[in-house]
Design a protein around this motif. Structure first.
Motif, PDB file in Angstrom:
ATOM      1  N   SER A  93     -17.845  -7.989  37.224  1.00  0.00           N
ATOM      2  CA  SER A  93     -17.251  -6.887  36.468  1.00  0.00           C
ATOM      3  C   SER A  93     -15.940  -7.309  35.825  1.00  0.00           C
ATOM      4  O   SER A  93     -15.656  -6.985  34.663  1.00  0.00           O
ATOM      5  CB  SER A  93     -17.018  -5.692  37.403  1.00  0.00           C
ATOM      6  N   THR A  94     -15.134  -8.056  36.577  1.00  0.00           N
ATOM      7  CA  THR A  94     -13.863  -8.554  36.047  1.00  0.00           C
ATOM      8  C   THR A  94     -14.087  -9.490  34.864  1.00  0.00           C
ATOM      9  O   THR A  94     -13.317  -9.504  33.909  1.00  0.00           O
ATOM     10  CB  THR A  94     -13.082  -9.300  37.152  1.00  0.00           C
ATOM     11  N   MET A  95     -15.157 -10.266  34.929  1.00  0.00           N
ATOM     12  CA  MET A  95     -15.459 -11.220  33.871  1.00  0.00           C
ATOM     13  C   MET A  95     -16.183 -10.583  32.694  1.00  0.00           C
ATOM     14  O   MET A  95     -16.438 -11.227  31.680  1.00  0.00           O
ATOM     15  CB  MET A  95     -16.336 -12.348  34.432  1.00  0.00           C
ATOM     16  N   LYS A 166     -25.329 -18.138  28.784  1.00  0.00           N
ATOM     17  CA  LYS A 166     -25.824 -17.748  30.098  1.00  0.00           C
ATOM     18  C   LYS A 166     -25.340 -18.718  31.165  1.00  0.00           C
ATOM     19  O   LYS A 166     -25.160 -19.906  30.904  1.00  0.00           O
ATOM     20  CB  LYS A 166     -27.358 -17.703  30.092  1.00  0.00           C
ATOM     21  N   HIS A 167     -25.116 -18.186  32.371  1.00  0.00           N
ATOM     22  CA  HIS A 167     -24.644 -18.997  33.501  1.00  0.00           C
ATOM     23  C   HIS A 167     -25.606 -18.891  34.670  1.00  0.00           C
ATOM     24  O   HIS A 167     -26.226 -17.850  34.878  1.00  0.00           O
ATOM     25  CB  HIS A 167     -23.275 -18.521  34.003  1.00  0.00           C
ATOM     26  N   VAL A 265     -17.433 -13.457  28.275  1.00  0.00           N
ATOM     27  CA  VAL A 265     -16.561 -14.449  28.922  1.00  0.00           C
ATOM     28  C   VAL A 265     -17.311 -15.757  29.112  1.00  0.00           C
ATOM     29  O   VAL A 265     -18.434 -15.772  29.604  1.00  0.00           O
ATOM     30  CB  VAL A 265     -16.047 -13.945  30.284  1.00  0.00           C
ATOM     31  N   THR A 266     -16.690 -16.838  28.718  1.00  0.00           N
ATOM     32  CA  THR A 266     -17.253 -18.171  28.937  1.00  0.00           C
ATOM     33  C   THR A 266     -16.628 -18.836  30.151  1.00  0.00           C
ATOM     34  O   THR A 266     -17.316 -19.391  31.000  1.00  0.00           O
ATOM     35  CB  THR A 266     -17.020 -19.062  27.700  1.00  0.00           C
ATOM     36  N   GLU A 267     -15.306 -18.782  30.251  1.00  0.00           N
ATOM     37  CA  GLU A 267     -14.582 -19.342  31.391  1.00  0.00           C
ATOM     38  C   GLU A 267     -13.406 -18.434  31.713  1.00  0.00           C
ATOM     39  O   GLU A 267     -12.843 -17.784  30.828  1.00  0.00           O
ATOM     40  CB  GLU A 267     -14.065 -20.757  31.089  1.00  0.00           C
ATOM     41  N   ARG A 272      -5.793 -18.172  32.492  1.00  0.00           N
ATOM     42  CA  ARG A 272      -6.554 -18.707  31.359  1.00  0.00           C
ATOM     43  C   ARG A 272      -7.927 -18.043  31.290  1.00  0.00           C
ATOM     44  O   ARG A 272      -8.591 -17.841  32.301  1.00  0.00           O
ATOM     45  CB  ARG A 272      -6.735 -20.220  31.504  1.00  0.00           C
ATOM     46  N   ILE A 273      -8.335 -17.703  30.072  1.00  0.00           N
ATOM     47  CA  ILE A 273      -9.658 -17.129  29.872  1.00  0.00           C
ATOM     48  C   ILE A 273     -10.187 -17.566  28.512  1.00  0.00           C
ATOM     49  O   ILE A 273      -9.416 -17.714  27.554  1.00  0.00           O
ATOM     50  CB  ILE A 273      -9.615 -15.581  29.962  1.00  0.00           C
ATOM     51  N   VAL A 274     -11.473 -17.836  28.446  1.00  0.00           N
ATOM     52  CA  VAL A 274     -12.116 -18.213  27.192  1.00  0.00           C
ATOM     53  C   VAL A 274     -13.175 -17.176  26.861  1.00  0.00           C
ATOM     54  O   VAL A 274     -14.068 -16.909  27.672  1.00  0.00           O
ATOM     55  CB  VAL A 274     -12.766 -19.613  27.273  1.00  0.00           C
ATOM     56  N   LEU A 275     -13.063 -16.584  25.682  1.00  0.00           N
ATOM     57  CA  LEU A 275     -14.025 -15.586  25.231  1.00  0.00           C
ATOM     58  C   LEU A 275     -14.905 -16.160  24.125  1.00  0.00           C
ATOM     59  O   LEU A 275     -14.459 -16.991  23.334  1.00  0.00           O
ATOM     60  CB  LEU A 275     -13.311 -14.339  24.698  1.00  0.00           C
ATOM     61  N   HIS A 276     -16.142 -15.700  24.077  1.00  0.00           N
ATOM     62  CA  HIS A 276     -17.067 -16.109  23.016  1.00  0.00           C
ATOM     63  C   HIS A 276     -17.426 -14.899  22.172  1.00  0.00           C
ATOM     64  O   HIS A 276     -17.684 -13.813  22.681  1.00  0.00           O
ATOM     65  CB  HIS A 276     -18.340 -16.707  23.617  1.00  0.00           C
TER      66      HIS A 276
END
Length: 330
Positions: A93-95, A166-167, A265-267, A272-276
């Motif tokens: 949920s956070t991600m 997808k992860h 979210v990717t990472e 630090r956060i990476v969005l797509h």
């Protein structure tokens, strides 16, 4: 750099035995009359005491062995599995992601490969690789196996995530140490293996470490998650920056084509956060947010193939008012 958004979808006794052993030495005065005090027991009493002492020692020894065996066998159990499920619900949920649990005979379709059966057990059709090295891996209910990697749980967002982001996470043990492996591989590799690496997400790794070792409560785990930068916070920061007329980049966005559901979210790891951002039909771009004191660095990657080695620009943004105070074009 001009960014035109085309469509939808851009995301743990002190045992201080104070050996206060206070040794007191007393000197006794020898006298001519020495009094001897002795306790005598019958042969039967001695035998009974010996037998009782021996039985007690045997019982204690057995109890200690039992405790030791239980400890060794507690790498993984149903209680820990339940704790991981709760953790993944909160963390996902956070991600801004939705994760489901999978296991043998209850697989997820991960780009055409059924997991975990496709890479674990007797039914596997290809091996797995960790850090580009093919390794042995087995599923286990208690965290023990003869393989290099013992997998106890599998989670994936494949059913809900956009294509290419997808992860799949394999939770397990390597040399009896907890480890979280992640893969986003969406096509075949020359060695025919499904490639994994240890997760770089600090919150996810710490959460599983705490659950597997029993060193932290769920409350502590939730607190760690709540301190992380969420997807919603990053998206809000992005919008406030691009809406600020004081920034030249405010003209780079076509708001008529903007939709929050395009983010994923990717990472994510603390500050630090990476969005797509997924374009309608095909393509997309990445945005990396890094908090640095009172500012945030926003690193923009112009296309799917650009991340993580080919950024287009970096903006240093003041957190208090979302003003870009420095721009670096690459």
């Amino acid at each position: 750099m001009k960014k035109v958004i085309v469509g939808f979808s851009i995301g743990l006794c002190l045992l201080g035995l104070a050996g206060c052993s206070s040794k007191k030495e007393a000197s006794e005065t020898k006298s001519k009359d020495t009094i001897k005090v002795s306790e005598t027991y019958s042969t039967t009493e001695k035998s009974e005491r010996k037998s009782s002492s021996s039985s007690e020692k045997t019982a204690e020894s057995s109890a200690e062995k039992s405790k030791s065996s239980a400890k060794e066998a507690a790498l993984w159990d149903s209680q820990k599995a339940s704790a991981l499920q709760s953790f993944m619900n909160d963390w996902g949920s956070t991600m801004g992601q939705t994760y489901k649990e999978y296991q043998p005979k209850q697989n997820v379709d991960f780009y055409g490969l059924d997991l975990p059966d496709g890479v674990l057990g007797d039914t596997k059709i290809q091996p797995i690789a960790v850090n580009d090295q093919i390794v042995s891996a087995e599923w286990s209910e208690n965290g023990k196996s003869a393989a290099e990697y013992t997998i106890v749980s599998v989670y994936s967002d494949a059913e809900t995530a956009a294509y290419a982001v997808k992860h799949v996470y394999f939770f397990g043990f390597n040399n009896n140490q907890p480890i979280v492996l992640v893969s986003m591989q969406n096509q075949g590799m020359p060695d025919g293996a499904l490639h994994f690496s240890a997760t770089e997400n600090k919150e996810l790794n710490a959460g599983f470490q705490n659950i597997a070792t029993g060193t932290a409560s769920q409350t502590t785990q939730t607190t760690q998650i709540s301190n992380a930068w969420t997807m919603d916070a990053a998206v809000q920061f992005y919008e406030e920056t691009y809406k600020n007329p004081a920034n030249a980049i405010s003209k780079d966005l076509i708001w008529e084509n903007y939709d929050r559901s395009c983010w994923s979210v990717t990472e994510q790891s603390g500050d630090r956060i990476v969005l797509h951002w997924t374009n309608l039909g095909a393509g997309g771009s990445y945005d990396e947010f890094i908090k640095v004191g009172d500012t945030t660095e926003l690193i923009v990657y112009g296309g799917n193939a650009a991340y993580p080695n080919d950024p287009s620009a970096k903006y240093t943004i003041r957190n208090s008012d979302h003003v870009v105070i420095k721009t670096e074009e690459f």
